[in-house]
Write an enzyme that holds these catalytic residues in place. Structure first.
Site, PDB file in Angstrom:
ATOM      1  N   TRP A 324       0.836  -1.204   0.000  1.00  0.00           N
ATOM      2  CA  TRP A 324       0.000   0.000   0.000  1.00  0.00           C
ATOM      3  C   TRP A 324       0.869   1.251   0.000  1.00  0.00           C
ATOM      4  CZ3 TRP A 324      -1.800   2.808   4.833  1.00  0.00           C
ATOM      5  CH2 TRP A 324      -0.894   2.650   5.895  1.00  0.00           C
ATOM      6  N   ASP A 325       2.161   1.077   0.229  1.00  0.00           N
ATOM      7  CA  ASP A 325       3.112   2.190   0.229  1.00  0.00           C
ATOM      8  C   ASP A 325       2.973   3.034  -1.040  1.00  0.00           C
ATOM      9  OD1 ASP A 325       3.908   0.055   1.908  1.00  0.00           O
ATOM     10  OD2 ASP A 325       5.936   0.837   2.042  1.00  0.00           O
ATOM     11  N   GLU A 466       1.129  -2.616  12.556  1.00  0.00           N
ATOM     12  CA  GLU A 466       1.364  -4.060  12.509  1.00  0.00           C
ATOM     13  C   GLU A 466       1.931  -4.630  13.805  1.00  0.00           C
ATOM     14  OE1 GLU A 466       3.695  -4.707   8.981  1.00  0.00           O
ATOM     15  OE2 GLU A 466       2.288  -3.550   7.765  1.00  0.00           O
ATOM     16  N   LYS A 577       3.129   0.874  16.084  1.00  0.00           N
ATOM     17  CA  LYS A 577       4.148   1.043  15.046  1.00  0.00           C
ATOM     18  C   LYS A 577       3.954   2.358  14.310  1.00  0.00           C
ATOM     19  CE  LYS A 577       6.137  -1.427  11.084  1.00  0.00           C
ATOM     20  NZ  LYS A 577       6.047  -2.643  10.234  1.00  0.00           N
ATOM     21  N   GLN A 578       2.701   2.680  14.012  1.00  0.00           N
ATOM     22  CA  GLN A 578       2.355   3.941  13.373  1.00  0.00           C
ATOM     23  C   GLN A 578       0.908   4.254  13.741  1.00  0.00           C
ATOM     24  OE1 GLN A 578       3.183   2.113   9.463  1.00  0.00           O
ATOM     25  NE2 GLN A 578       1.272   2.995   8.806  1.00  0.00           N
TER      26      GLN A 578
END
Length: 721
Positions: A324-325, A466, A577-578
């Site tokens: 998805w980056d 994640e 993580k984000q």
């Protein structure tokens, strides 16, 4: 600033520097290894779409034969930075022209001194052409020997992908090598010619899989010897006869200066559309330009069958797989500066719809579920198992390929962003609308009715964070799916009005019955989300009940919290993580007020593993901080992202460029500090918030075919040209 420089050679930083000195042209990229080689280097040239089977990782970009291979023998001694004495050293990558230059003054073990200058570029004017110049200035009288080869003995960290087919010398003296991938059957041809000062002798060495031209020169002190190496390259993905095509591109070359001029002109056109200038902060100015450059050299200009991998074409990391980056982090740069590249990347998603449908069908769902890791065919290539953090002898299960369903909505979101920015109705009717509709179909099919709560949701998923797997009702997943469903309904209504024949076709082909569309509407209206009275969104069911953690208590550290807690242990803590929720609010900005974003920003920011978590988080964090008016804090996040590869912040830049972070850096400057907001109706506005030491920011973007140049000032003013 345009020049990325290295003024001394440090073997301990070898792999990091190989990555950041990568050159390319959108067709291929070559890592910044030395022409003559160096012990333990990671020599690699990757070509878009040239995948081959590999154990564990399913498939990977095959490291192609080495076109750089050039040995210089100085009075009987091979030039190498691993021997002799380095008297002077400098390497410069000119981001403005895509030219890499290295100059070394070297003393051989026997005392011979010479200056060697290597200059290389992958032609942007002709993507099938590579150029290398070797200039040797001896400080002695004697003999210099040049051995220039096409080295087919390359591998992917030990795995061999190529079978030698043929090699030889053509009638015009050019040397060729033909080879083919072992499983995927892609043929590659390289054709080489040396042009330059007259040699005393030139000999063709027919070494199997390493065809070589050996030239001998008379060395005279102070007199330069200049040799230009041109290489044509083509694959069976380009043509039925790769050797003929590669030779054709080589034959049209006349001289170095002409090709270099074409290279400079081509790059000037690119930068005219996407350059960013930051005055008052040289580090930031170079970093954002470096980030743009790394994406430009990976951008497929003439191929709609490929995507950009998470490590671009610059390293072995993630094996060339796309995530998805691309859609969420990289694509905005192309949408607003090079829309034709954005369209190519979205065409890749259209062409891989059959694989996305097959994945959904195999799991028992309808519609299109895109692969979490995608390669040439769009089939799922996420590894099922990887070595465990704490014990490399054990394997840990990778769940993203099974549970990360948000990828489909991410792709649909990117389609809508492209259409909104370009007004490309023809493409949307022909291709984009089908993506939006079929991903909406998947979102509705995958949704579950949660009777105890009276709403629809998604259980057993992984969101962008994640560190937590097997969660229920991840807010990012749920609300982006809700957006996807509504976008699908709006798309069909738009088609009914503007392309009724296409609407009828898709209704029939995708089985978009009235009952199905009503179900989409119901799922969207009754989507589960946990929102407190003050607007705080729970990242997923039960997140607030997890163990809170003060990340400062673990400083100083050199590992992510995922590594510290372990894959399973991380599920028990609120360390993330984000920040999923902030990413959601950034993407759906029109849906949230500043106060709603503020409460979530204040809650999730201290719980985010900014330094060693995801490289994707800091640039988005910077944008949201700018929107909140926390410009100093925004700069901290921005510069962390900007340094990700240039300073090897995470210690893994040797694996390749952090492409999502590079795209995020551009977004942080334009959407964050520049304050650009594009509205769904195609209107736009800017509200600059510059760091206090920035004197001026200038960026450019294209909307509906019109390029705008915006100059921002510290007092909040913006001048548009």
């Amino acid at each position: 600033m345009w020049i990325l420089s290295e003024t001394s050679f440090d073997p301990t930083k070898q792999h990091h520097k190989e990555t950041i000195f990568t050159i390319g042209n959108g067709y291929l990229s070559t890592r910044g290894t030395f022409e003559e080689g160096y012990p333990n280097d990671r020599r690699a040239t990757f070509i878009h779409g040239v995948f081959d089977d590999a154990p564990v990782v399913v498939t990977e970009l095959a490291n192609t034969p080495d076109w750089l291979a050039t040995q210089v023998v100085i009075d009987g001694e091979k030039f190498s930075l691993a021997t002799g004495t380095i008297l002077a050293y400098r390497r410069d990558l000119d981001l403005q022209t895509g030219v890499l230059r290295r100059e070394v003054r070297w003393q051989s073990p026997n005392g011979r001194v010479a200056t060697l200058i290597f200059t290389r570029f992958a032609s942007l004017a002709d993507e099938h052409l590579l150029a290398l110049r070797c200039e040797i200035i001896p400080e002695f009288d004697g003999q210099i020997e040049l051995r220039s080869a096409l080295n087919g003995q390359t591998d992917n960290e030990g795995l061999l992908h190529w079978r030698h087919i043929a090699q030889g010398q053509l009638a015009d003296g050019a040397v060729f090598l033909r080879t083919r991938t072992r499983k995927s059957g892609i043929e590659l041809a390289l054709v080489m010619r040396l042009v330059g000062d007259a040699a005393l002798t030139t000999t063709f060495w027919d070494v199997e899989n390493v065809p070589t031209l050996r030239q001998v020169y008379q060395a005279r002190s102070g007199t330069p010897i200049v040799v230009n190496k041109f290489v044509g390259v083509a694959t069976s993905r380009d043509t039925g006869n790769p050797l003929e095509l590669a030779h054709h591109h080589l034959q049209r070359v006349t001289d170095w200066d002409q090709e270099l001029t074409a290279q400079r002109r081509a790059w000037a056109c690119e930068w005219e559309r996407c350059n960013v200038v930051i005055e008052g902060d040289e580090e930031a100015d170079l970093a954002v330009r470096f980030s743009i450059f790394q994406l430009l050299i990976a951008a497929p200009r003439h191929d709609q069958r490929v995507n950009i991998g998470a490590k671009t074409l610059s390293g072995f990391g993630y094996r060339g797989h796309a995530f998805w980056d691309t859609e969420i982090f990289m694509l905005p740069l192309f949408i607003y500066t090079m829309p034709e590249v954005a369209r190519n990347l979205l065409d890749y998603r259209y062409l891989t719809l059959p694989a996305a449908r097959a994945k959904a069908r195999a799991a028992g769902y309808e519609g299109a579920w895109y692969a979490w890791e995608s390669a040439d065919t769009g089939e799922e290539v996420t590894p099922t198992w990887v070595p465990d953090f704490h014990d490399k002898k054990k394997l840990a299960r990778v769940w993203t390929g099974d549970l990360a369903i948000h990828i489909s909505s991410d792709v649909a979101y990117a389609v809508q962003q492209y259409w909104q920015a370009t007004g490309d109705d023809a493409w949307y009717i022909e291709r984009g609308a089908e993506i939006v509709l079929d991903t909406a179909k998947f979102c509705a099919s995958r949704a579950e009715w949660l009777a105890d709560r009276g709403c629809y949701g998604y259980t057993d998923v992984i969101g962008p964070d994640e560190y937590h797997d097997h969660v229920n009702n991840n807010a990012y997943t749920n609300l982006l799916a809700q957006w996807n469903l509504r976008a699908g309904l709006e798309t069909l209504a738009w088609l009914e009005q503007h392309a009724p024949q296409k609407a009828a076709e898709l209704r029939q082909r995708l089985d978009l019955t009235a009952e199905r569309l009503q179900h989409w509407q119901t799922v969207a209206e009754k989507m589960c989300v946990n929102i407190a009275a003050n607007g705080l969104i729970e990242q997923f069911d039960g997140f607030f009940k997890l163990k809170d953690v003060n990340l400062a208590d673990y400083e100083p550290r050199t590992k992510s919290m995922h590594e510290i807690f372990g894959i399973e242990g991380a599920n028990e803590y609120q360390a993330i993580k984000q920040p999923d929720v902030l990413m959601l609010q950034f993407l759906l900005r029109e849906h949230y007020s500043d106060s709603q974003i503020r409460v979530n920003y204040d809650y999730y920011t201290p719980r985010t593993d900014h330094t060693y978590g995801s490289s994707l988080g800091p640039p988005i964090q910077a944008i949201v901080a700018c929107q909140m008016g926390d410009v100093d804090e925004a700069y901290e996040h921005f510069i962390r992202a900007a340094r990700a590869d240039l300073r090897d912040v995470r210690g893994n830049a040797g694996d390749g460029i952090h492409a999502a972070s590079a795209g995020g850096v551009w977004q942080a400057v334009v959407f964050g500090f520049g304050g650009l907001r594009i509205h769904p109706d195609g209107t736009w506005e800017v509200h600059p918030r510059l760091p206090k030491h920035w004197q001026q920011l200038t960026f450019r973007f294209t909307l509906r075919g019109v390029m705008h140049i915006v100059t921002c000032y510290p007092d909040g003013r913006a001048i548009v040209a």
